[in-house]
Design a protein around this motif. Sequence first.
Motif, mmCIF file in Angstrom:
data_model
loop_
_atom_site.group_PDB
_atom_site.id
_atom_site.type_symbol
_atom_site.label_atom_id
_atom_site.label_comp_id
_atom_site.label_asym_id
_atom_site.label_seq_id
_atom_site.Cartn_x
_atom_site.Cartn_y
_atom_site.Cartn_z
ATOM 1 N N LEU A 195 7.891 -25.218 97.473
ATOM 2 C CA LEU A 195 8.694 -25.052 96.065
ATOM 3 C C LEU A 195 7.920 -25.515 95.099
ATOM 4 O O LEU A 195 7.251 -26.598 95.391
ATOM 5 C CB LEU A 195 10.064 -25.272 95.612
ATOM 6 N N SER A 196 7.731 -24.555 94.428
ATOM 7 C CA SER A 196 6.891 -25.533 92.574
ATOM 8 C C SER A 196 8.202 -26.819 91.992
ATOM 9 O O SER A 196 9.250 -26.517 92.720
ATOM 10 C CB SER A 196 6.669 -24.661 91.318
ATOM 11 N N LYS A 381 14.529 -25.613 104.405
ATOM 12 C CA LYS A 381 14.099 -24.981 105.811
ATOM 13 C C LYS A 381 13.925 -23.744 105.483
ATOM 14 O O LYS A 381 13.706 -22.773 106.132
ATOM 15 C CB LYS A 381 15.382 -25.305 107.154
ATOM 16 N N GLY A 382 13.752 -23.001 103.964
ATOM 17 C CA GLY A 382 13.850 -21.684 104.026
ATOM 18 C C GLY A 382 15.341 -21.147 103.970
ATOM 19 O O GLY A 382 15.137 -19.391 104.671
ATOM 20 N N LYS A 383 15.694 -20.926 104.477
ATOM 21 C CA LYS A 383 17.142 -20.608 104.288
ATOM 22 C C LYS A 383 18.554 -20.001 103.187
ATOM 23 O O LYS A 383 18.666 -19.423 103.682
ATOM 24 C CB LYS A 383 18.320 -21.183 105.485
ATOM 25 N N GLU A 434 5.854 -17.041 103.096
ATOM 26 C CA GLU A 434 6.359 -16.844 104.058
ATOM 27 C C GLU A 434 7.889 -16.461 103.365
ATOM 28 O O GLU A 434 8.142 -15.383 104.124
ATOM 29 C CB GLU A 434 6.942 -17.156 105.594
ATOM 30 N N HIS A 435 7.992 -17.353 102.615
ATOM 31 C CA HIS A 435 9.073 -16.586 101.555
ATOM 32 C C HIS A 435 8.702 -16.615 100.018
ATOM 33 O O HIS A 435 10.147 -15.565 99.534
ATOM 34 C CB HIS A 435 10.515 -18.079 101.870
ATOM 35 N N ASN A 440 10.651 -15.304 93.773
ATOM 36 C CA ASN A 440 10.843 -14.391 93.513
ATOM 37 C C ASN A 440 11.746 -13.139 93.273
ATOM 38 O O ASN A 440 11.631 -12.651 91.778
ATOM 39 C CB ASN A 440 9.222 -13.581 93.451
ATOM 40 N N ARG A 441 12.724 -13.272 93.989
ATOM 41 C CA ARG A 441 13.458 -12.305 93.798
ATOM 42 C C ARG A 441 14.580 -12.209 92.129
ATOM 43 O O ARG A 441 14.517 -10.843 92.195
ATOM 44 C CB ARG A 441 15.213 -12.568 94.419
#
Length: 447
Positions: A195-196, A381-383, A434-435, A440-441
């Motif tokens: 993440l930024s 973890k990108g969850k 990957e995410h 960006n949703r």
Amino acid sequence: MKEIVSAILSDDVAAGDIAALSIPESYRGSVVRKEDVGMFEGLATADKDPRKSLHVQDVPTPEPGPGEALVAVMASSVNYNTVWSSIFEPLPTFGFLERYGRLSELTKRHDLPYHVLGSDLAGVVLRTGPGVNRWKAGDRVVAHCLSVELESADGHDDTMLDPEQRIWGFETNFGGLAEIALVKSNQLMPKPAHLSWEEAASPGLVNSTAYRQLVSRNGAGMKQGDNVLIWGASGGLGSYATQFALAGGATPICVVSSPEKAEICRKIGADAVIDRNAEGYRFWKDEQTQDPREWKRFGSKIRELTGGEDIDIVFEHPGRETFGASVYVTRKGGTITTCASTSGYMHQYDNRYLWMSLKRIIGSHFANYREAWEANRLVAKGKIHPTLSKTYSLEETGQAAYDVHRNLHQGKVGVLCLSPEEGLGVRDHDMRAEHLDAINRFRATGR
């Protein structure tokens, strides 16, 4: 300050390089001033304007004491407690600082005629005080907002029960809406590498709050298959509750106030969405009288979306406006978890629907260190993903708080502090790719 920023942005900076940097005698922070406490007297809450009370000014840099750390803040975010502080409701926060200042010589530093706000940050450790071993200069970190003393036995089963529990940047000084922040070392957690800075700063308070309130055994203890009613499901708090429900195998029933917010919930993955404005729900006939017929109509809509099932858990945070309906629609033996009360603290409900149906109301407030760590781990973890929709400069903190106060935002709004632009601070580019869509949703909704 320029040297600090330059070093942090360098690709080959070492921890020793950060440790060798000089700490400036002052820094810029977003503050409210004690002299302004009465400026909004006589105005309705909705008419109080954070842009008039929030100021960016130079403040002296505090020295880190035992168990503390100074952090160079690359980015922060606005929470509703920033709004409360800026409009001096329900009480001016200077009372919090005065009480904290009476605790010890160390805490006396917090009792100042200005209050540096902010309960989130992502940045780099600059200095640590005596007794700090886990963290060192150069560490990339985020901070949760629980400040505890832990000198009482009461806090050693659940630190949220510490009698001296406070929210950093709200009930303490030297918060994260600034170029430098002072935190306790047990507030620090690793920054998610994909993440930024501004993305990493945005989940902290709301993500941890939602985790405890919904997932933790100290909250609702959500399980697979539960129907979870989530008020404000596209907002800063509700958007994380929606993600936790989906990630945990529950079914979120998302309540929003516009088609745009409904679409955000669907993008997150929720199928059951109620636009309360489109449905025209009016839970109160007047200031003193609720309308049970509207509770029943609301319950019918929920059953329509769940295949006839009632709600197992209500994720409550609006408070007064919705609480009667929340108690009513919860199934027999179900749970209402509550925090914040952004529409009013004086809740009213018909106790027959609680008492005779064996329902439970659980008060939930932020999270302990373990819960905050677990919530941050799921982000790393990108969850669970940030819900950042828009980013402001530090000078624009007043406007950012105004937008949150007037509900003109979606998800979370970020504030760039030392970071010169958005998008910096990413180290794990493969995981980010990957995410990226999920990250960006909310971006398309910022305005």
